[in-house]
Design an enzyme around this catalytic site. Structure first.
Site, PDB file in Angstrom:
ATOM      1  N   SER A  96       0.591  -1.223   0.022  1.00 25.85           N
ATOM      2  CA  SER A  96      -0.113  -0.035  -0.113  1.00 25.85           C
ATOM      3  C   SER A  96       0.941   1.389  -0.200  1.00 25.85           C
ATOM      4  O   SER A  96       0.243   2.573  -0.208  1.00 25.85           O
ATOM      5  CB  SER A  96      -1.042  -0.031   1.180  1.00 25.85           C
ATOM      6  OG  SER A  96      -1.918  -0.824   1.026  1.00 25.85           O
ATOM      7  N   LYS A 153       0.550   3.420  -2.869  1.00 20.71           N
ATOM      8  CA  LYS A 153      -0.836   4.251  -3.067  1.00 20.71           C
ATOM      9  C   LYS A 153      -0.705   5.795  -2.869  1.00 20.71           C
ATOM     10  O   LYS A 153      -1.186   6.555  -3.339  1.00 20.71           O
ATOM     11  CB  LYS A 153      -1.762   3.835  -2.032  1.00 20.71           C
ATOM     12  CG  LYS A 153      -2.510   2.633  -2.157  1.00 20.71           C
ATOM     13  CD  LYS A 153      -3.335   2.096  -1.017  1.00 20.71           C
ATOM     14  CE  LYS A 153      -3.744   0.541  -1.245  1.00 20.71           C
ATOM     15  NZ  LYS A 153      -4.409  -0.026  -0.162  1.00 20.71           N
ATOM     16  N   TYR A 192      -3.558  -2.041 -10.346  1.00 23.00           N
ATOM     17  CA  TYR A 192      -3.574  -2.033  -8.681  1.00 23.00           C
ATOM     18  C   TYR A 192      -2.982  -3.329  -8.050  1.00 23.00           C
ATOM     19  O   TYR A 192      -1.877  -3.079  -7.272  1.00 23.00           O
ATOM     20  CB  TYR A 192      -5.079  -2.144  -8.163  1.00 23.00           C
ATOM     21  CG  TYR A 192      -5.348  -2.157  -6.557  1.00 23.00           C
ATOM     22  CD1 TYR A 192      -4.808  -1.207  -5.961  1.00 23.00           C
ATOM     23  CD2 TYR A 192      -5.508  -3.479  -6.015  1.00 23.00           C
ATOM     24  CE1 TYR A 192      -4.655  -1.264  -4.626  1.00 23.00           C
ATOM     25  CE2 TYR A 192      -5.645  -3.347  -4.625  1.00 23.00           C
ATOM     26  CZ  TYR A 192      -5.104  -2.586  -3.803  1.00 23.00           C
ATOM     27  OH  TYR A 192      -5.121  -2.381  -2.391  1.00 23.00           O
ATOM     28  N   TYR A 231      -4.681   3.548   8.074  1.00 24.19           N
ATOM     29  CA  TYR A 231      -5.922   2.776   8.338  1.00 24.19           C
ATOM     30  C   TYR A 231      -6.440   3.442   9.477  1.00 24.19           C
ATOM     31  O   TYR A 231      -6.705   4.258  10.118  1.00 24.19           O
ATOM     32  CB  TYR A 231      -6.002   1.325   7.887  1.00 24.19           C
ATOM     33  CG  TYR A 231      -5.016   1.097   6.843  1.00 24.19           C
ATOM     34  CD1 TYR A 231      -5.668   1.359   5.425  1.00 24.19           C
ATOM     35  CD2 TYR A 231      -3.904   0.374   7.082  1.00 24.19           C
ATOM     36  CE1 TYR A 231      -4.794   1.288   4.632  1.00 24.19           C
ATOM     37  CE2 TYR A 231      -3.222   0.244   5.824  1.00 24.19           C
ATOM     38  CZ  TYR A 231      -3.406   0.775   4.499  1.00 24.19           C
ATOM     39  OH  TYR A 231      -2.746   0.376   3.605  1.00 24.19           O
ATOM     40  N   VAL A 250       1.177  -3.903   3.795  1.00 23.17           N
ATOM     41  CA  VAL A 250       1.155  -5.077   4.608  1.00 23.17           C
ATOM     42  C   VAL A 250       2.304  -5.980   4.072  1.00 23.17           C
ATOM     43  O   VAL A 250       2.783  -6.975   4.783  1.00 23.17           O
ATOM     44  CB  VAL A 250       0.002  -5.936   4.126  1.00 23.17           C
ATOM     45  CG1 VAL A 250      -1.260  -5.464   4.587  1.00 23.17           C
ATOM     46  CG2 VAL A 250      -0.214  -6.287   2.491  1.00 23.17           C
TER      47      VAL A 250
HETATM   48  O1  DON Z   1      -5.187  -5.004  -1.393  1.00 18.75           O
HETATM   49  C1  DON Z   1      -4.605  -5.678  -1.000  1.00 18.75           C
HETATM   50  O2  DON Z   1      -5.010  -6.666  -0.264  1.00 18.75           O
HETATM   51  C2  DON Z   1      -2.845  -5.504  -0.751  1.00 18.75           C
HETATM   52  N1  DON Z   1      -2.189  -6.076  -2.094  1.00 18.75           N
HETATM   53  C3  DON Z   1      -2.455  -4.166  -0.343  1.00 18.75           C
HETATM   54  C4  DON Z   1      -2.831  -3.866   0.854  1.00 18.75           C
HETATM   55  C5  DON Z   1      -1.828  -3.020   1.896  1.00 18.75           C
HETATM   56  O3  DON Z   1      -0.648  -3.068   1.995  1.00 18.75           O
HETATM   57  C6  DON Z   1      -2.702  -2.724   2.926  1.00 18.75           C
HETATM   58  N2  DON Z   1      -2.198  -2.662   4.110  1.00 18.75           N
HETATM   59  N3  DON Z   1      -1.502  -2.342   5.047  1.00 18.75           N
END
Ligand code: DON
Length: 305
Positions: free
Chosen positions: A63, A66, A189, A241, A259
């Protein structure tokens, strides 16, 4: 300030915390990493760097990507972007569906999955099937490194297990807030989430946000001063988040987590920092990463507060 000594102190002080947290395993390819890694990189405006731990190992930026997509979309659409995605914290987990239905398919912010998907859709409207390359080229430019790429195995793993993201994009499309084919948007994405970078590369790539939108290493303007302020504000309020308040409370810097276990943070007018450690806390942010940044701002006094 002796940053190297501070990093060494931090490395020592985080050791007892390695028993906490859990590596992300909802995407099988992410679960394969060594859980006990730790790396931290500080990049200053004059090009000097301070590093500790496994700083040359690449990890999945997830993420954190983003931030780059939001920068590109905000740069192109300006305030118009906010008709489709807001800039308020959601207070919900990163992949939550609940709020989206109450709020008619307008995601709260560009850093939860729903908002990132809408942000990417806005880039797909401009660059069609080249949208991922457009984002990747931007990351190469701001990190001044042409070797950066994505991991095909992680990408495929996300594609095969990203059930919630498919649910999110279909729900948003039902509210007419996705303008392009679902497959094109989801492809870009998942590929951007699978980009692999080292902590040094990521810290460097964030420097323009610490310097009013100008890369201090080559004086190239990346975005306006005003937009850099907006991006930092959204990182501070939404970058972690439903733990964004907790991160602001403990660390006190604009930051963004993924993540994969990475966190980037910026100290305005001074530096960018990246920390990596893959075990996550309950809100899917790096457990040790958050702790290390908390120790860093407490020891140095370098928080925005
Ligand atoms: O959308 C997803 O599930 C992941 N590829 C990205 C999420 C992410 O890093 C959220 N986190 N902390």
């Amino acid at each position: 300030m002796n940053y190297q000594t501070i990093l060494e102190e931090i490395q020592k002080e985080i050791q007892p915390y390695f028993k906490n947290g859990k590596v992300a395993d909802y995407i099988p390819a992410l679960a394969k990493v060594d859980p006990n890694q730790f790396a931290m990189s500080i990049q200053l405006f004059d090009g000097s760097q301070y590093n500790i731990g496994t700083v040359d190992n690449k990890f999945s930026i997830q993420s954190i990507s983003k931030v780059f997509a939001f920068t590109l979309a905000l740069n192109h659409y300006g305030k118009g972007l906010y008709k489709r995605v807001g800039h308020e914290p959601s207070g919900d987990p990163f992949n939550s569906l609940v709020q989206l239905e109450y709020e008619n398919g307008i995601p709260r912010n560009p850093f939860i999955n729903a908002g990132a998907i809408v942000t990417i859709d806005s880039l797909v409207s401009l660059h069609r099937k080249n949208s991922f390359e457009y984002i990747l080229n931007f990351i190469k430019k701001v990190s001044n490194d042409d070797s950066i790429t994505y991991d095909e195995e992680i990408f495929k793993s996300e594609l095969n297990h990203g059930f919630r993201n498919f649910a999110l994009i279909n729900m948003i499309k039902s509210y007419n807030n996705i303008y392009n084919p679902i497959d094109d948007v989801i492809d870009a994405y998942f590929k951007q989430c699978s980009i692999m970078m080292t902590p040094c590369q990521l810290a460097k790539a964030m420097l323009f946000l610490a310097n009013h939108g100008v890369n201090p290493l080559n004086n190239e303007r990346i975005i306006t001063n005003e937009k850099a302020k907006r991006i930092n504000s959204v990182m501070l309020t939404c970058g972690h988040y439903d733990a964004s308040g907790d991160f602001a409370y403990k660390v006190g810097l604009p930051g963004k987590s993924g993540v994969g276990g990475g966190i980037v943070a910026i100290v305005p007018q001074k530096m960018a920092i990246c920390v990596y450690s893959p075990k996550l806390n309950a809100q899917s942010n790096s457990y040790i990463g958050t702790k290390a940044l908390e120790l860093f701002t407490t020891k140095t006094g370098l928080s925005i507060f």
